[in-house]
Design a protein around this motif. Sequence first.
Motif, PDB file in Angstrom:
ATOM      1  N   TRP A  65     -13.573   6.081  11.336  1.00 29.12           N
ATOM      2  CA  TRP A  65     -13.643   4.956  12.275  1.00 29.12           C
ATOM      3  C   TRP A  65     -12.639   5.110  13.411  1.00 29.12           C
ATOM      4  O   TRP A  65     -12.942   4.806  14.569  1.00 29.12           O
ATOM      5  CB  TRP A  65     -13.436   3.629  11.542  1.00 29.12           C
ATOM      6  CG  TRP A  65     -14.643   3.257  10.741  1.00 29.12           C
ATOM      7  CD1 TRP A  65     -14.770   3.291   9.382  1.00 29.12           C
ATOM      8  CD2 TRP A  65     -15.906   2.830  11.249  1.00 29.12           C
ATOM      9  NE1 TRP A  65     -16.037   2.908   9.019  1.00 29.12           N
ATOM     10  CE2 TRP A  65     -16.759   2.618  10.149  1.00 29.12           C
ATOM     11  CE3 TRP A  65     -16.405   2.611  12.526  1.00 29.12           C
ATOM     12  CZ2 TRP A  65     -18.074   2.191  10.280  1.00 29.12           C
ATOM     13  CZ3 TRP A  65     -17.722   2.183  12.659  1.00 29.12           C
ATOM     14  CH2 TRP A  65     -18.544   1.976  11.550  1.00 29.12           C
ATOM     15  N   SER A  66     -11.463   5.593  13.111  1.00 28.58           N
ATOM     16  CA  SER A  66     -10.455   5.813  14.141  1.00 28.58           C
ATOM     17  C   SER A  66     -10.915   6.889  15.134  1.00 28.58           C
ATOM     18  O   SER A  66     -10.788   6.713  16.351  1.00 28.58           O
ATOM     19  CB  SER A  66      -9.131   6.211  13.490  1.00 28.58           C
ATOM     20  OG  SER A  66      -8.158   6.464  14.470  1.00 28.58           O
ATOM     21  N   ALA A  69     -13.697   5.430  17.278  1.00 29.48           N
ATOM     22  CA  ALA A  69     -13.188   4.482  18.279  1.00 29.48           C
ATOM     23  C   ALA A  69     -12.545   5.217  19.446  1.00 29.48           C
ATOM     24  O   ALA A  69     -12.723   4.839  20.605  1.00 29.48           O
ATOM     25  CB  ALA A  69     -12.194   3.517  17.636  1.00 29.48           C
ATOM     26  N   GLU A  70     -11.808   6.283  19.144  1.00 29.99           N
ATOM     27  CA  GLU A  70     -11.179   7.068  20.205  1.00 29.99           C
ATOM     28  C   GLU A  70     -12.235   7.739  21.090  1.00 29.99           C
ATOM     29  O   GLU A  70     -12.151   7.701  22.312  1.00 29.99           O
ATOM     30  CB  GLU A  70     -10.246   8.109  19.606  1.00 29.99           C
ATOM     31  CG  GLU A  70      -9.471   8.878  20.663  1.00 29.99           C
ATOM     32  CD  GLU A  70      -8.486   9.863  20.047  1.00 29.99           C
ATOM     33  OE1 GLU A  70      -8.299  10.927  20.666  1.00 29.99           O
ATOM     34  OE2 GLU A  70      -7.910   9.576  18.993  1.00 29.99           O
ATOM     35  N   THR A  73     -14.166   5.475  23.688  1.00 26.63           N
ATOM     36  CA  THR A  73     -13.541   5.022  24.938  1.00 26.63           C
ATOM     37  C   THR A  73     -14.119   5.751  26.141  1.00 26.63           C
ATOM     38  O   THR A  73     -14.054   5.246  27.262  1.00 26.63           O
ATOM     39  CB  THR A  73     -12.005   5.203  24.918  1.00 26.63           C
ATOM     40  OG1 THR A  73     -11.693   6.581  24.769  1.00 26.63           O
ATOM     41  CG2 THR A  73     -11.379   4.388  23.797  1.00 26.63           C
ATOM     42  N   LYS A 111     -10.856  -1.595  18.929  1.00 28.01           N
ATOM     43  CA  LYS A 111     -11.018  -0.855  17.671  1.00 28.01           C
ATOM     44  C   LYS A 111     -11.675  -1.749  16.639  1.00 28.01           C
ATOM     45  O   LYS A 111     -11.432  -2.952  16.613  1.00 28.01           O
ATOM     46  CB  LYS A 111      -9.662  -0.393  17.132  1.00 28.01           C
ATOM     47  CG  LYS A 111      -9.029   0.659  17.984  1.00 28.01           C
ATOM     48  CD  LYS A 111      -7.760   1.166  17.357  1.00 28.01           C
ATOM     49  CE  LYS A 111      -7.206   2.272  18.241  1.00 28.01           C
ATOM     50  NZ  LYS A 111      -6.074   2.932  17.680  1.00 28.01           N
ATOM     51  N   TRP A 141     -14.206  -4.772  19.237  1.00 22.98           N
ATOM     52  CA  TRP A 141     -14.630  -3.423  19.617  1.00 22.98           C
ATOM     53  C   TRP A 141     -15.855  -3.609  20.494  1.00 22.98           C
ATOM     54  O   TRP A 141     -16.981  -3.680  20.007  1.00 22.98           O
ATOM     55  CB  TRP A 141     -14.945  -2.634  18.354  1.00 22.98           C
ATOM     56  CG  TRP A 141     -14.971  -1.157  18.511  1.00 22.98           C
ATOM     57  CD1 TRP A 141     -14.248  -0.399  19.360  1.00 22.98           C
ATOM     58  CD2 TRP A 141     -15.775  -0.251  17.749  1.00 22.98           C
ATOM     59  NE1 TRP A 141     -14.542   0.919  19.176  1.00 22.98           N
ATOM     60  CE2 TRP A 141     -15.470   1.037  18.195  1.00 22.98           C
ATOM     61  CE3 TRP A 141     -16.712  -0.401  16.741  1.00 22.98           C
ATOM     62  CZ2 TRP A 141     -16.077   2.179  17.667  1.00 22.98           C
ATOM     63  CZ3 TRP A 141     -17.308   0.717  16.210  1.00 22.98           C
ATOM     64  CH2 TRP A 141     -16.992   1.992  16.671  1.00 22.98           C
TER      65      TRP A 141
END
Length: 187
Positions: A65-66, A69-70, A73, A111, A141
Motif C-alpha cells: 500500500w505504501s 500510494a507513492e 502521486t 495515503k 487518498w
Amino acid sequence: MTHYRSTRLALTILAAAAGLGLSACSPDNSATPTSTTPALAPSTTPASPADIAKQKATTAYLGMWSDMAEAATTSDWRSPKLVQNATSDALSKISRGLYADHYNGLVTKGKPENAPTVESVEPADNPTTVNIVDCGDDSRWIKYRADNGQPANDGPGGRRHINAMAKKAVDGSWKITDFAIQDVGTC
C-alpha cells in the motif's frame, strides 16, 4: 579570538562534566546508586514459524500500500518499487489501475489507512500462505486532475473490507499475490 573561545568552551564543558561526576558521589566519597531497578532480561522464547510468517506477510501488505500510494502521486504504473511487495495478480491490478489513472490524467494525493489482521497461516509448521483481512480507509487518498489540480469525481471514499493473500517466494521473501477490495461501507 576564535582559539580563545574554543578553549573557553572546552573548559566549560569539562567543568560541567566534572561537576556532574562529583554530584554522583556522597560526602564520604562512596558511590551513590543511580538506580535500584534491576535490568530486565530480554525474552529468549523464539518466535514460531507462524508468528514470523504473520509478521513478514503483514509487512509486505503494508509495504504494498505504501509503494502504491507513492507511485500514485504521479500515476507511475512502471515504478520499480511496486515489485518489492506485490507480484502476480496483485501487481497486475496495481499496475493496471495506475496506468488507467495515467491515461485519464489523474494523480492521487494522500495515503490509505490500513489496519490489517492475519486471518490464517497455512501450513502452521512451515507457512507458505498467509491470508490477511483489513478494513482500509481511502477517504484521505484522493484523486485529482493532473492538468489543473482539481479533485476528480471518482466517488466517495471511506472504509472498505479488503482480503489479501501473501505467499512466501523461493528466495524466502513474502509478497502479496492477490487482493480484493469491497465497496465503501463494507466494514
